[in-house]
Design a protein around this motif. Sequence first.
Motif, mmCIF file in Angstrom:
data_model
loop_
_atom_site.group_PDB
_atom_site.id
_atom_site.type_symbol
_atom_site.label_atom_id
_atom_site.label_comp_id
_atom_site.label_asym_id
_atom_site.label_seq_id
_atom_site.Cartn_x
_atom_site.Cartn_y
_atom_site.Cartn_z
ATOM 1 N N ALA A 1 144.778 76.470 -49.625
ATOM 2 C CA ALA A 1 145.470 75.534 -50.520
ATOM 3 C C ALA A 1 146.207 76.285 -51.615
ATOM 4 C CB ALA A 1 144.462 74.562 -51.127
ATOM 5 N N GLU A 2 145.555 77.265 -52.211
ATOM 6 C CA GLU A 2 146.185 78.041 -53.275
ATOM 7 C C GLU A 2 147.400 78.802 -52.753
ATOM 8 O OE1 GLU A 2 141.834 78.688 -55.405
ATOM 9 O OE2 GLU A 2 142.807 80.321 -54.308
ATOM 10 N N SER A 3 147.298 79.325 -51.534
ATOM 11 C CA SER A 3 148.418 80.050 -50.936
ATOM 12 C C SER A 3 149.629 79.143 -50.759
ATOM 13 C CB SER A 3 147.991 80.637 -49.579
ATOM 14 O OG SER A 3 149.089 81.230 -48.923
ATOM 15 N N GLN A 4 149.403 77.917 -50.263
ATOM 16 C CA GLN A 4 150.506 76.970 -50.064
ATOM 17 C C GLN A 4 151.143 76.591 -51.401
ATOM 18 O OE1 GLN A 4 151.947 76.025 -47.432
ATOM 19 N NE2 GLN A 4 150.540 76.504 -45.759
ATOM 20 N N LEU A 5 150.319 76.375 -52.424
ATOM 21 C CA LEU A 5 150.846 75.972 -53.722
ATOM 22 C C LEU A 5 151.651 77.102 -54.364
ATOM 23 C CD1 LEU A 5 147.784 74.006 -55.123
ATOM 24 C CD2 LEU A 5 149.907 73.066 -54.205
ATOM 25 N N VAL A 6 151.192 78.327 -54.233
ATOM 26 C CA VAL A 6 151.929 79.466 -54.782
ATOM 27 C C VAL A 6 153.269 79.629 -54.065
ATOM 28 C CG1 VAL A 6 151.947 81.982 -54.970
ATOM 29 C CG2 VAL A 6 149.905 80.704 -55.624
ATOM 30 N N LYS A 7 153.264 79.514 -52.730
ATOM 31 C CA LYS A 7 154.511 79.627 -51.973
ATOM 32 C C LYS A 7 155.506 78.550 -52.404
ATOM 33 C CE LYS A 7 152.491 81.663 -47.788
ATOM 34 N NZ LYS A 7 152.136 81.394 -46.351
ATOM 35 N N ARG A 8 155.004 77.340 -52.585
ATOM 36 C CA ARG A 8 155.886 76.242 -52.982
ATOM 37 C C ARG A 8 156.472 76.506 -54.368
ATOM 38 N NH1 ARG A 8 153.002 70.697 -53.149
ATOM 39 N NH2 ARG A 8 152.458 71.368 -51.050
ATOM 40 N N SER B 1 153.145 66.664 -48.303
ATOM 41 C CA SER B 1 152.376 67.793 -48.814
ATOM 42 C C SER B 1 152.090 68.736 -47.667
ATOM 43 C CB SER B 1 151.065 67.311 -49.432
ATOM 44 O OG SER B 1 150.268 68.411 -49.782
ATOM 45 N N ASP B 2 152.108 70.036 -47.987
ATOM 46 C CA ASP B 2 151.772 71.027 -46.975
ATOM 47 C C ASP B 2 150.262 71.195 -46.825
ATOM 48 O OD1 ASP B 2 154.465 71.550 -46.578
ATOM 49 O OD2 ASP B 2 154.515 73.058 -48.167
ATOM 50 N N LEU B 3 149.480 70.589 -47.715
ATOM 51 C CA LEU B 3 148.043 70.753 -47.674
ATOM 52 C C LEU B 3 147.413 69.749 -46.720
ATOM 53 C CD1 LEU B 3 147.163 71.193 -51.464
ATOM 54 C CD2 LEU B 3 147.965 72.886 -49.823
ATOM 55 N N THR B 4 146.404 70.204 -45.994
ATOM 56 C CA THR B 4 145.649 69.288 -45.136
ATOM 57 C C THR B 4 144.725 68.441 -46.005
ATOM 58 O OG1 THR B 4 143.801 70.816 -44.827
ATOM 59 C CG2 THR B 4 145.679 71.023 -43.318
ATOM 60 N N GLY B 5 144.139 67.419 -45.396
ATOM 61 C CA GLY B 5 143.225 66.556 -46.136
ATOM 62 C C GLY B 5 142.043 67.308 -46.708
ATOM 63 N N THR B 6 141.464 68.223 -45.915
ATOM 64 C CA THR B 6 140.304 68.979 -46.403
ATOM 65 C C THR B 6 140.704 69.952 -47.509
ATOM 66 O OG1 THR B 6 140.622 70.581 -44.600
ATOM 67 C CG2 THR B 6 139.042 68.793 -44.236
ATOM 68 N N GLN B 7 141.931 70.508 -47.419
ATOM 69 C CA GLN B 7 142.402 71.406 -48.478
ATOM 70 C C GLN B 7 142.645 70.635 -49.768
ATOM 71 O OE1 GLN B 7 145.836 73.201 -46.705
ATOM 72 N NE2 GLN B 7 144.651 74.477 -45.304
ATOM 73 N N GLN B 8 143.254 69.452 -49.652
ATOM 74 C CA GLN B 8 143.483 68.628 -50.832
ATOM 75 C C GLN B 8 142.161 68.263 -51.491
ATOM 76 O OE1 GLN B 8 146.042 65.233 -50.153
ATOM 77 N NE2 GLN B 8 147.364 66.391 -48.797
ATOM 78 N N GLN B 9 141.186 67.870 -50.683
ATOM 79 C CA GLN B 9 139.889 67.490 -51.228
ATOM 80 C C GLN B 9 139.224 68.679 -51.913
ATOM 81 O OE1 GLN B 9 136.865 66.447 -48.385
ATOM 82 N NE2 GLN B 9 135.669 65.305 -49.895
ATOM 83 N N ALA B 10 139.274 69.855 -51.271
ATOM 84 C CA ALA B 10 138.618 71.036 -51.831
ATOM 85 C C ALA B 10 139.209 71.406 -53.180
ATOM 86 C CB ALA B 10 138.743 72.206 -50.851
ATOM 87 N N ILE B 11 140.530 71.439 -53.279
ATOM 88 C CA ILE B 11 141.139 71.886 -54.541
ATOM 89 C C ILE B 11 141.004 70.826 -55.623
ATOM 90 C CG2 ILE B 11 143.528 71.095 -54.210
ATOM 91 C CD1 ILE B 11 144.331 74.013 -55.079
ATOM 92 N N GLU C 1 159.169 79.219 -54.103
ATOM 93 C CA GLU C 1 160.384 78.690 -53.478
ATOM 94 C C GLU C 1 161.194 77.889 -54.481
ATOM 95 O OE1 GLU C 1 158.863 76.504 -50.214
ATOM 96 O OE2 GLU C 1 158.506 78.267 -48.949
ATOM 97 N N ARG C 2 160.508 77.053 -55.265
ATOM 98 C CA ARG C 2 161.206 76.266 -56.272
ATOM 99 C C ARG C 2 161.820 77.156 -57.335
ATOM 100 N NH1 ARG C 2 156.958 71.518 -57.201
ATOM 101 N NH2 ARG C 2 157.643 70.111 -55.575
ATOM 102 N N HIS C 3 161.066 78.170 -57.768
ATOM 103 C CA HIS C 3 161.562 79.070 -58.794
ATOM 104 C C HIS C 3 162.828 79.791 -58.311
ATOM 105 C CE1 HIS C 3 161.190 81.426 -62.423
ATOM 106 N NE2 HIS C 3 161.350 82.538 -61.743
#
Length: 253
Positions: A232-239, A184-194, A242-244
Amino acid sequence: MTHQRRLREVTFTLAYERGVDPVADVLHEHPTLQASKISVTLGPMSAVQLVRLTGPPEAADRLQTVLEDREFRPRPIGIEPCRATNTVYPLECTPRRRLCCVYVDELDDCPSIDSAIAAASGTGTICECNAHAGREQWRVLLRSDECVGDLFDLVEETCTAGIDVELGHIGEATTWHGDDFVGSDLTGTQQQAIAEAAARGYYERPREVTIGELAAELDVPESTLSYRLRMAESQLVKRYLERHAELEDAPLA
């Protein structure tokens, strides 16, 4: 000659009532805790699995203990345990994330979703299962649709009172989420926050909690929580984008 064909996918969801299953009960009590599994059927009585737990450390510890008590065997439906020869290889262990590889062999004919899938679809079937808050979302990749009817029948027959089966869809498998599983590209604190934000209704419409209320509940500064959510939202949107793009560029079969 190699012929390229698309796998078919079948999805369904299991909703567990409280008190029906120890694993589901832990997930009910800790809505930000998630348990995920990728499994490949090697035969009617054997499989290899990647099992991942993510969430608050104390909750992850508790769920890991429940799974270890069962030696990471397939989860039975009912009170009788599944019997099998298991070998567990830990791959990663951090406070919020546990990942292990499990080899299952000599699995008995116990009532379990894994056994139902193996009986209906045979060797080489790939399954994804994501569980949280008492719900399991299953995705089964098949080489054809021929066994779909038997698969749904066996799943419904296996599930007892207190477990609702929601049939999803049958279609062509066009994506794979394994990169999310093992990294995952998210850090632990980002994962927890989202995860906490989603569990408390921050992303509902209308919102069930404000950023200020959420920050107070988590005992972090509002600016800090806002920054973690934006990253976190920025990383998820980028991912997603990229997939799309990959899907649009992929050649048609």
